[in-house]
Design a protein around this motif. Sequence first.
Motif, PDB file in Angstrom:
ATOM      1  N   PHE A 163       0.824  -1.200   0.000  1.00  0.00           N
ATOM      2  CA  PHE A 163       0.000   0.000   0.000  1.00  0.00           C
ATOM      3  C   PHE A 163       0.864   1.258   0.000  1.00  0.00           C
ATOM      4  CE2 PHE A 163      -3.580  -2.295   2.532  1.00  0.00           C
ATOM      5  CZ  PHE A 163      -3.939  -2.987   1.387  1.00  0.00           C
ATOM      6  N   ARG A 164       0.349   2.286  -0.610  1.00  0.00           N
ATOM      7  CA  ARG A 164       1.037   3.564  -0.631  1.00  0.00           C
ATOM      8  C   ARG A 164       1.187   4.097   0.784  1.00  0.00           C
ATOM      9  NH1 ARG A 164      -2.760   7.087  -4.267  1.00  0.00           N
ATOM     10  NH2 ARG A 164      -1.327   8.744  -3.681  1.00  0.00           N
ATOM     11  N   ALA A 165       2.205   4.919   0.989  1.00  0.00           N
ATOM     12  CA  ALA A 165       2.540   5.395   2.331  1.00  0.00           C
ATOM     13  C   ALA A 165       1.874   6.713   2.702  1.00  0.00           C
ATOM     14  CB  ALA A 165       4.050   5.537   2.459  1.00  0.00           C
ATOM     15  N   ASP A 166       1.247   7.380   1.722  1.00  0.00           N
ATOM     16  CA  ASP A 166       0.741   8.731   1.983  1.00  0.00           C
ATOM     17  C   ASP A 166      -0.771   8.781   2.166  1.00  0.00           C
ATOM     18  OD1 ASP A 166       0.129   8.074  -0.628  1.00  0.00           O
ATOM     19  OD2 ASP A 166       0.314  10.139  -1.346  1.00  0.00           O
ATOM     20  N   THR A 167      -1.353   7.719   2.695  1.00  0.00           N
ATOM     21  CA  THR A 167      -2.792   7.721   2.914  1.00  0.00           C
ATOM     22  C   THR A 167      -3.085   7.373   4.365  1.00  0.00           C
ATOM     23  OG1 THR A 167      -4.899   6.953   2.003  1.00  0.00           O
ATOM     24  CG2 THR A 167      -3.214   5.276   2.376  1.00  0.00           C
ATOM     25  N   THR A 168      -4.298   7.670   4.808  1.00  0.00           N
ATOM     26  CA  THR A 168      -4.685   7.429   6.196  1.00  0.00           C
ATOM     27  C   THR A 168      -5.959   6.594   6.259  1.00  0.00           C
ATOM     28  OG1 THR A 168      -6.132   9.367   6.392  1.00  0.00           O
ATOM     29  CG2 THR A 168      -3.757   9.702   6.797  1.00  0.00           C
ATOM     30  N   ALA A 169      -6.255   6.121   7.467  1.00  0.00           N
ATOM     31  CA  ALA A 169      -7.477   5.341   7.670  1.00  0.00           C
ATOM     32  C   ALA A 169      -8.717   6.171   7.342  1.00  0.00           C
ATOM     33  CB  ALA A 169      -7.533   4.835   9.103  1.00  0.00           C
ATOM     34  N   LEU A 170      -8.685   7.460   7.684  1.00  0.00           N
ATOM     35  CA  LEU A 170      -9.834   8.318   7.380  1.00  0.00           C
ATOM     36  C   LEU A 170     -10.024   8.491   5.880  1.00  0.00           C
ATOM     37  CD1 LEU A 170      -9.813  11.154  10.071  1.00  0.00           C
ATOM     38  CD2 LEU A 170     -11.557   9.409   9.709  1.00  0.00           C
ATOM     39  N   ASP A 171      -8.918   8.521   5.119  1.00  0.00           N
ATOM     40  CA  ASP A 171      -9.028   8.588   3.658  1.00  0.00           C
ATOM     41  C   ASP A 171      -9.825   7.396   3.128  1.00  0.00           C
ATOM     42  OD1 ASP A 171      -7.452  10.890   3.523  1.00  0.00           O
ATOM     43  OD2 ASP A 171      -5.598   9.749   3.240  1.00  0.00           O
ATOM     44  N   ILE A 172      -9.464   6.216   3.604  1.00  0.00           N
ATOM     45  CA  ILE A 172     -10.106   4.995   3.117  1.00  0.00           C
ATOM     46  C   ILE A 172     -11.536   4.895   3.619  1.00  0.00           C
ATOM     47  CG2 ILE A 172      -9.929   2.477   3.002  1.00  0.00           C
ATOM     48  CD1 ILE A 172      -7.716   4.142   1.549  1.00  0.00           C
ATOM     49  N   HIS A 173     -11.749   5.266   4.866  1.00  0.00           N
ATOM     50  CA  HIS A 173     -13.108   5.265   5.414  1.00  0.00           C
ATOM     51  C   HIS A 173     -14.012   6.180   4.587  1.00  0.00           C
ATOM     52  CE1 HIS A 173     -16.288   5.020   8.407  1.00  0.00           C
ATOM     53  NE2 HIS A 173     -16.356   6.348   8.393  1.00  0.00           N
ATOM     54  N   MET A 174     -13.516   7.365   4.257  1.00  0.00           N
ATOM     55  CA  MET A 174     -14.287   8.311   3.450  1.00  0.00           C
ATOM     56  C   MET A 174     -14.573   7.745   2.060  1.00  0.00           C
ATOM     57  SD  MET A 174     -13.258  12.191   2.282  1.00  0.00           S
ATOM     58  CE  MET A 174     -11.795  11.578   1.433  1.00  0.00           C
ATOM     59  N   LEU A 175     -13.585   7.134   1.450  1.00  0.00           N
ATOM     60  CA  LEU A 175     -13.748   6.594   0.108  1.00  0.00           C
ATOM     61  C   LEU A 175     -14.811   5.495   0.074  1.00  0.00           C
ATOM     62  CD1 LEU A 175     -12.798   6.499  -2.824  1.00  0.00           C
ATOM     63  CD2 LEU A 175     -10.933   4.981  -2.105  1.00  0.00           C
ATOM     64  N   ILE A 176     -14.742   4.581   1.039  1.00  0.00           N
ATOM     65  CA  ILE A 176     -15.719   3.486   1.106  1.00  0.00           C
ATOM     66  C   ILE A 176     -17.113   4.032   1.398  1.00  0.00           C
ATOM     67  CG2 ILE A 176     -16.413   1.444   2.412  1.00  0.00           C
ATOM     68  CD1 ILE A 176     -13.408   0.861   2.832  1.00  0.00           C
ATOM     69  N   SER A 177     -17.199   4.920   2.382  1.00  0.00           N
ATOM     70  CA  SER A 177     -18.500   5.476   2.769  1.00  0.00           C
ATOM     71  C   SER A 177     -19.136   6.264   1.631  1.00  0.00           C
ATOM     72  CB  SER A 177     -18.355   6.378   3.998  1.00  0.00           C
ATOM     73  OG  SER A 177     -17.972   5.629   5.124  1.00  0.00           O
ATOM     74  N   ALA A 178     -18.333   7.056   0.925  1.00  0.00           N
ATOM     75  CA  ALA A 178     -18.860   7.874  -0.170  1.00  0.00           C
ATOM     76  C   ALA A 178     -19.511   6.996  -1.235  1.00  0.00           C
ATOM     77  CB  ALA A 178     -17.741   8.707  -0.776  1.00  0.00           C
ATOM     78  N   TYR A 179     -18.852   5.924  -1.590  1.00  0.00           N
ATOM     79  CA  TYR A 179     -19.364   5.009  -2.612  1.00  0.00           C
ATOM     80  C   TYR A 179     -20.663   4.360  -2.140  1.00  0.00           C
ATOM     81  CZ  TYR A 179     -19.145   1.124  -6.030  1.00  0.00           C
ATOM     82  OH  TYR A 179     -19.403   0.214  -7.024  1.00  0.00           O
ATOM     83  N   CYS A 180     -20.640   3.835  -0.913  1.00  0.00           N
ATOM     84  CA  CYS A 180     -21.783   3.070  -0.413  1.00  0.00           C
ATOM     85  C   CYS A 180     -22.990   3.951  -0.121  1.00  0.00           C
ATOM     86  CB  CYS A 180     -21.375   2.294   0.839  1.00  0.00           C
ATOM     87  SG  CYS A 180     -20.133   1.012   0.530  1.00  0.00           S
ATOM     88  N   VAL A 181     -22.753   5.137   0.419  1.00  0.00           N
ATOM     89  CA  VAL A 181     -23.859   6.053   0.694  1.00  0.00           C
ATOM     90  C   VAL A 181     -24.471   6.551  -0.606  1.00  0.00           C
ATOM     91  CG1 VAL A 181     -24.472   8.315   1.644  1.00  0.00           C
ATOM     92  CG2 VAL A 181     -23.035   6.748   2.977  1.00  0.00           C
ATOM     93  N   PHE A 182     -23.631   6.918  -1.570  1.00  0.00           N
ATOM     94  CA  PHE A 182     -24.143   7.395  -2.856  1.00  0.00           C
ATOM     95  C   PHE A 182     -25.051   6.354  -3.494  1.00  0.00           C
ATOM     96  CE2 PHE A 182     -24.187   7.773  -7.413  1.00  0.00           C
ATOM     97  CZ  PHE A 182     -24.325   9.141  -7.642  1.00  0.00           C
ATOM     98  N   ARG A 183     -24.614   5.113  -3.461  1.00  0.00           N
ATOM     99  CA  ARG A 183     -25.378   4.050  -4.126  1.00  0.00           C
ATOM    100  C   ARG A 183     -26.803   3.942  -3.585  1.00  0.00           C
ATOM    101  NH1 ARG A 183     -25.748  -1.505  -2.571  1.00  0.00           N
ATOM    102  NH2 ARG A 183     -26.720  -2.724  -4.243  1.00  0.00           N
ATOM    103  N   VAL A 184     -26.961   4.058  -2.280  1.00  0.00           N
ATOM    104  CA  VAL A 184     -28.292   3.933  -1.680  1.00  0.00           C
ATOM    105  C   VAL A 184     -29.053   5.254  -1.714  1.00  0.00           C
ATOM    106  CG1 VAL A 184     -29.553   3.332   0.424  1.00  0.00           C
ATOM    107  CG2 VAL A 184     -27.490   2.055  -0.195  1.00  0.00           C
ATOM    108  N   ALA A 185     -28.380   6.344  -1.369  1.00  0.00           N
ATOM    109  CA  ALA A 185     -29.058   7.638  -1.262  1.00  0.00           C
ATOM    110  C   ALA A 185     -29.532   8.173  -2.601  1.00  0.00           C
ATOM    111  CB  ALA A 185     -28.129   8.652  -0.599  1.00  0.00           C
ATOM    112  N   ASN A 186     -28.815   7.839  -3.672  1.00  0.00           N
ATOM    113  CA  ASN A 186     -29.118   8.421  -4.985  1.00  0.00           C
ATOM    114  C   ASN A 186     -29.710   7.423  -5.975  1.00  0.00           C
ATOM    115  OD1 ASN A 186     -27.799  11.304  -4.847  1.00  0.00           O
ATOM    116  ND2 ASN A 186     -26.332   9.908  -3.917  1.00  0.00           N
ATOM    117  N   ARG A 187     -30.191   6.321  -5.465  1.00  0.00           N
ATOM    118  CA  ARG A 187     -30.702   5.281  -6.366  1.00  0.00           C
ATOM    119  C   ARG A 187     -31.865   5.782  -7.228  1.00  0.00           C
ATOM    120  NH1 ARG A 187     -34.011   0.742  -2.998  1.00  0.00           N
ATOM    121  NH2 ARG A 187     -34.423   0.148  -5.149  1.00  0.00           N
TER     122      ARG A 187
END
Length: 225
Positions: A163-187
């Motif tokens: 894994f790249r060294a310049d990322t954080t847990a919050l970066d990944i949490h945001m990325l996963i959440s953004a995808y999953c929330v969009f899918r349900v909220a904007n269906r």
Amino acid sequence: MTRGDATEKTATQERVKRTRNPEKTKEDILRVAMKEFADKGLAGARIDEIAAKTATTKRMLYYYFGDKDGLYRAVLQRAYEEIRYEESQLDVDHLDPTEAIRALAELTFDHHEAHPDFIRLVAIENTNRGANLSRAEGLQETQTPAIRTLEKILQRGQDAGTFRADTTALDIHMLISAYCVFRVANRYTFKALFDWDLTGAENRPHLRTMLGDVVLAYLQQPGKL
């Protein structure tokens, strides 16, 4: 005894049973209130209706939660605690970092799909600028284990050079959440615009796999060392 008398007696007996089991009563209230708040928002939901659907009384509801705002905060807290609990049950320590990230992403995908009321509550609270969520006691502490789990996975992947060294847990949490929330909220808007159902069974395997692919593609890109 008339049928009406019998019905009233049964309802009274049910209320008595519930008051003798406060935890069950509170769980029942939270379950019904979540649906009411998700459907009608904080302003539109009515304590009378929530009480009626739980076969309890307004008095007991106020006793447990203080007021409508207190009940709403309790519902929000419970909604976030549920997904954090599911994450805690996922054994990622024995998985390869790439498999662990994909498993965590897919768990979020599955949870958000199964709990659309949670997504509506998040949207409502953002409309309210997070005013109630920020007042929920101990809520930030309940999020800590999820971030720590991600941090451990990232660290293992970074130590292995995966894994790249310049990322954080919050970066990944945001990325996963953004995808999953969009899918349900904007269906519904997505379906109206593109005639493609984000939550349709025929599209689910593709989108679930795509989520893991997107997160891993980002993590495995060379970063700043």
